[in-house]
Design a protein around this motif. Structure first.
Motif, mmCIF file in Angstrom:
data_model
loop_
_atom_site.group_PDB
_atom_site.id
_atom_site.type_symbol
_atom_site.label_atom_id
_atom_site.label_comp_id
_atom_site.label_asym_id
_atom_site.label_seq_id
_atom_site.Cartn_x
_atom_site.Cartn_y
_atom_site.Cartn_z
ATOM 1 N N GLN A 178 -19.987 24.293 -68.389
ATOM 2 C CA GLN A 178 -20.712 24.974 -67.819
ATOM 3 C C GLN A 178 -22.111 25.456 -68.553
ATOM 4 O O GLN A 178 -23.126 25.300 -67.854
ATOM 5 C CB GLN A 178 -20.301 26.509 -67.080
ATOM 6 C CG GLN A 178 -19.202 26.175 -66.138
ATOM 7 C CD GLN A 178 -20.221 25.658 -64.848
ATOM 8 O OE1 GLN A 178 -21.170 26.414 -64.389
ATOM 9 N NE2 GLN A 178 -19.984 24.539 -64.391
ATOM 10 N N ILE A 192 -16.181 22.612 -65.036
ATOM 11 C CA ILE A 192 -15.965 23.912 -65.416
ATOM 12 C C ILE A 192 -15.981 24.196 -67.027
ATOM 13 O O ILE A 192 -16.838 25.210 -67.505
ATOM 14 C CB ILE A 192 -14.562 24.489 -64.834
ATOM 15 C CG1 ILE A 192 -14.786 24.349 -63.411
ATOM 16 C CG2 ILE A 192 -14.308 25.944 -65.542
ATOM 17 C CD1 ILE A 192 -13.500 24.633 -62.560
ATOM 18 N N HIS A 205 -24.182 22.226 -68.543
ATOM 19 C CA HIS A 205 -24.578 21.897 -67.003
ATOM 20 C C HIS A 205 -25.789 22.687 -66.565
ATOM 21 O O HIS A 205 -26.686 22.166 -65.878
ATOM 22 C CB HIS A 205 -23.341 22.082 -66.190
ATOM 23 C CG HIS A 205 -23.548 22.019 -64.661
ATOM 24 N ND1 HIS A 205 -23.796 20.856 -64.220
ATOM 25 C CD2 HIS A 205 -23.804 22.695 -63.592
ATOM 26 C CE1 HIS A 205 -24.094 20.695 -63.045
ATOM 27 N NE2 HIS A 205 -23.983 22.034 -62.520
ATOM 28 N N HIS A 206 -25.746 23.850 -67.025
ATOM 29 C CA HIS A 206 -26.933 24.851 -66.432
ATOM 30 C C HIS A 206 -28.088 24.675 -67.391
ATOM 31 O O HIS A 206 -29.109 25.478 -67.109
ATOM 32 C CB HIS A 206 -26.383 26.367 -66.520
ATOM 33 C CG HIS A 206 -25.780 26.287 -65.077
ATOM 34 N ND1 HIS A 206 -25.892 26.373 -63.992
ATOM 35 C CD2 HIS A 206 -24.117 26.691 -65.124
ATOM 36 C CE1 HIS A 206 -25.044 26.689 -62.971
ATOM 37 N NE2 HIS A 206 -23.875 26.796 -63.713
ATOM 38 N N GLU A 257 -26.956 24.564 -58.212
ATOM 39 C CA GLU A 257 -25.652 23.917 -58.291
ATOM 40 C C GLU A 257 -24.703 24.527 -57.005
ATOM 41 O O GLU A 257 -23.986 23.726 -56.333
ATOM 42 C CB GLU A 257 -24.756 24.685 -59.719
ATOM 43 C CG GLU A 257 -23.233 24.756 -59.610
ATOM 44 C CD GLU A 257 -22.638 25.429 -60.972
ATOM 45 O OE1 GLU A 257 -22.033 24.850 -61.478
ATOM 46 O OE2 GLU A 257 -23.118 26.748 -60.708
ATOM 47 N N GLY A 311 -17.636 30.070 -67.553
ATOM 48 C CA GLY A 311 -18.874 30.490 -66.726
ATOM 49 C C GLY A 311 -19.844 30.609 -67.667
ATOM 50 O O GLY A 311 -19.930 30.493 -68.884
ATOM 51 N N HIS A 345 -16.478 30.183 -63.027
ATOM 52 C CA HIS A 345 -15.846 29.011 -62.123
ATOM 53 C C HIS A 345 -14.359 29.333 -62.572
ATOM 54 O O HIS A 345 -14.175 29.409 -63.996
ATOM 55 C CB HIS A 345 -16.132 27.731 -62.642
ATOM 56 C CG HIS A 345 -17.690 27.491 -61.821
ATOM 57 N ND1 HIS A 345 -17.959 26.786 -61.045
ATOM 58 C CD2 HIS A 345 -18.970 27.840 -62.539
ATOM 59 C CE1 HIS A 345 -19.378 26.760 -60.839
ATOM 60 N NE2 HIS A 345 -19.821 27.254 -62.002
#
Length: 157
Positions: free
Chosen positions: A119, A116, A122-123, A131, A51, A57
């Motif tokens: 993360q 996962i 991804h962010h 998301e 996370g 997640h």
């Protein structure tokens, strides 16, 4: 459970209350280990956990002996107590009410595990709101904006 055979892969998403950035990078491994222990003690199989500062997640192989809602309740309650007792964050820590839970087939596991595990990267491209809403739409979940996670722009409105 004799003669009970299942393959239940569930992606759980939980968020920090008011989406505060309390899960700083240095405390996440300790919190994730604790959550892993909760999952293991309840006879589920952790497949991935990661996370960022405001949400987590978890991908779990769910045992049919326990309801998903009971598992999430135990994860949130026990980890909240642990975080507060260990004083891992300033002030009082709480998770937001509710959670997201989405099922995946075994053939999708490696893709969701990679998602996962990545993360932070991804962010850099997508906010948590973007998301989460994208996941709801992908799974064709009907939702009302006022009942999804509290987001920063909701607080400032």
């Amino acid at each position: 459970m004799a003669n009970t055979f299942t393959q239940l892969t569930i992606h759980i998403i939980i968020a920090v209350k008011r989406r505060e950035n309390l899960l700083i990078k240095s405390v996440r491994p300790q919190i994730f280990r604790y959550i892993t222990g909760i999952i293991s003690k309840k006879n589920h199989k952790l497949l991935a956990i990661n996370g960022v500062a405001d949400h987590v997640h978890i991908l779990v192989g769910l045992s049919p002996a326990m309801a998903l809602s009971d598992l999430v309740r135990d994860i949130k309650n026990n980890s909240t107590n642990f975080i507060n007792k260990q004083r891992l964050v300033p002030g009082k820590f709480q998770w937001q009410l509710g959670y997201g839970a989405f099922s995946y087939s075994r053939s999708q596991r490696s893709r969701i595990i990679s998602y996962i595990e990545n993360q932070e990267q991804h962010h850099r491209k997508r906010t948590f709101r973007e998301e989460y809403v994208a996941i709801l739409k992908k799974f064709q979940v009907d939702y009302d904006e006022k009942y999804i996670f509290e987001f920063y722009d909701d607080i400032n409105a």
